[in-house]
Write a protein that holds these residues in place. Structure first.
Motif: not given
Lengths: 395, 102
Positions: A250-251, A254-257, A339-340, B55-56, B85-86, B88-92
């Motif tokens: 997740i972090f 390459r991850s989205g955020i 954003v978070l 976190l979310f 929105p979250s 889009s930020l968190v990948e699987p």
């Protein structure tokens, strides 16, 4: 003619570089408007890159440290591609697999409070079995209380209203609030008795949300998981290693955020370096022409320009790095918060542990200071190798 | 005698490097002073059997990404776009991206 670097001894080399730095600083101060704005933009880019790096690393470290205590294996049931309730009878079957030490059925779920718009996690805790009507809540849980009618953080002895499956309102008393230190793992958590949980959610007796396993030997986890799958093909075992790897992914960069934030910062930096590499201003070209005409070697001109690049990039680097540290570890990532946060009503305060190391700083240094310094030399080398008269005439 | 500019530069550079050193010391100091809080979080995770960081809180598949199933972002209908929105930020999580028998 001034001696070249190869002809000088050590102290003389140092003295020569000090003169070059004096000259470079005078030159930068002469163009103070441009220099100052360059340092500000560069520092902003370093600030963004460093903030992303510090933030993602701190979360990864926190996850890998805190989630070491996660269950060794969680078994879910999947129906039509979605997690579904699992029969408690599966626990008995799984407990008979060789190597399984203990299997427990868990009851937990998400509850949306329509009055406050908050999502909370409700979880059954055996310690509250005899304390029906009481709950333990996370530090960030806020509800519209039954007494005041206004949204506020839940405190001890508050009464929280929950809508039950039957349409009634169940009043639960807050028996305790988790400490603020637990926010990163339990800010939205509410612990309650099984009886209260089953009043709120219509879950049939004999069904649970998932199963958690303890095994005798962690090396046997994969084998046990495959046996569970053979026994109950509709289940999905999740191993602790997979939970731990989730936060690395997740972090990870390459991850989205991280990718969104990094892309913006990297492109800003590329534009900055590209602008520098594609050409010099007329004043700077004339300056190089004059230096060549009065006898400076091409190597000396390049050294001078390198020092200019180093002074600008190093100043911006130190400034951006210090500001990023303050941003992430002293202001709870204030710039990243919107954003978070997304649409969440309950939001933990990100007071992250400052896990930083020399490797991070070195990576950032080599990705910012070095390319910028090189980019600032290229156009100077082009101007310095042309005839001084041509450069000064600007033709 | 007029102060050389290079001296001022080296002075500033030294201060900058010292500042980085202070940040490292501050980092170690906070890790040391807050190790109890970290231990408390670890114990809480162990006792309650938690599996994710909080976190979310807006969507269940970002609240507990390691427990989410791969279809949750498309829960409304198969062609629905990501809703939160979250998301889009968190990948699987990586265990969903690996081929599996289930």
């Amino acid at each position: 003619m001034a001696p070249t670097i190869g002809e000088l001894k050590m102290p003389a080399i140092i003295e020569k570089h000090r003169h070059l730095i004096d000259f470079a600083l005078s030159s930068l101060i002469r163009r103070k408007g441009k220099t100052f704005s360059l340092i500000i933009v560069f520092a902003w880019v370093v600030f963004l890159l460093a903030s992303v790096m510090f933030f993602s690393r701190a979360i990864q470290q926190e996850a890998s440290s805190v989630l070491q205590g996660s269950p060794e294996m969680i078994v879910q049931r999947l129906v039509a591609g979605r997690q579904s309730l699992i029969p408690v009878s599966y626990a008995k079957d799984i407990a008979e697999i060789r190597g399984v030490q203990h299997v427990a059925a868990r009851l937990w779920g998400y509850y949306y409070d329509p009055l406050s718009g908050a999502n909370v996690t409700l979880m059954v805790n055996d310690d509250l079995k005899e304390r029906v009507g009481e709950v333990l809540v996370g530090d960030a849980v806020s509800f519209r209380t039954a007494v005041q009618g206004q949204k506020q953080r839940a405190r001890k002895n508050d009464i929280l209203p929950f809508k039950t499956a039957a349409g009634d309102v169940l009043m639960l008393k807050v028996a305790g609030v988790f400490s603020a230190a637990s926010q990163l793992v339990a800010s939205d958590l509410i612990l309650l008795s099984e009886q209260d949980f089953r009043s709120i959610f219509p879950i049939e007796p004999g069904m649970a949300t998932d199963l958690v396993l303890q095994v005798r030997n962690a090396k046997e986890l994969a084998t046990i998981a495959s046996k569970i799958l053979q026994m109950h093909p509709d289940t999905r075992p999740i191993l602790k290693d997979e939970i731990l790897r989730t936060y690395d992914a997740i972090f990870g960069w390459r991850s989205g955020i991280v990718f969104v934030l990094l892309t913006g910062a990297v492109f800003a930096f590329i534009i900055l370096a590209w602008d520098k590499a594609t050409g010099l201003g007329a004043d700077e070209r004339r300056e190089i022409g004059i230096l060549k005409a009065i006898g400076w070697e091409t190597a000396d001109v390049l050294l001078l320009k390198s020092w200019e690049g180093v002074i600008v990039s190093l100043t911006a680097f130190l400034l951006g790095l210090a500001l990023a540290y303050v941003h992430i570890f002293m202001t709870s990532s204030a710039f990243f918060e919107p954003v978070l946060k997304g649409w969440a009503v309950l939001y933990p305060e990100f007071r992250l542990m400052p896990f930083i190391d020399a490797y991070q700083i070195a990576v950032l240094f080599f990705w910012t200071v070095v390319p910028y310094t090189i980019a600032s030399i290229v156009p100077s080398w082009r101007s310095a190798t042309v005839d001084p008269d041509t450069v000064m005439r600007g033709t | 005698m007029m102060e050389r500019k290079s001296n001022a530069f080296f002075g500033c550079l030294l201060m900058g490097v010292l500042l980085i050193g202070i940040l490292f010391l501050h980092s170690r100091y906070r890790i040391w002073t807050e190790s109890d809080a970290l231990q408390q979080r670890r114990e809480m995770v162990r006792i309650l059997g938690l599996s994710d960081l909080c976190l979310f809180t807006e969507a269940r598949y970002t609240r507990n990404p390691s427990l989410a199933d791969i279809h949750t972002p498309f829960q409304d209908h198969p062609m629905s776009f990501e809703h939160f929105p979250s998301g889009s930020l968190v990948e699987p999580p990586p265990h969903w991206l690996q081929p599996s028998v289930n």
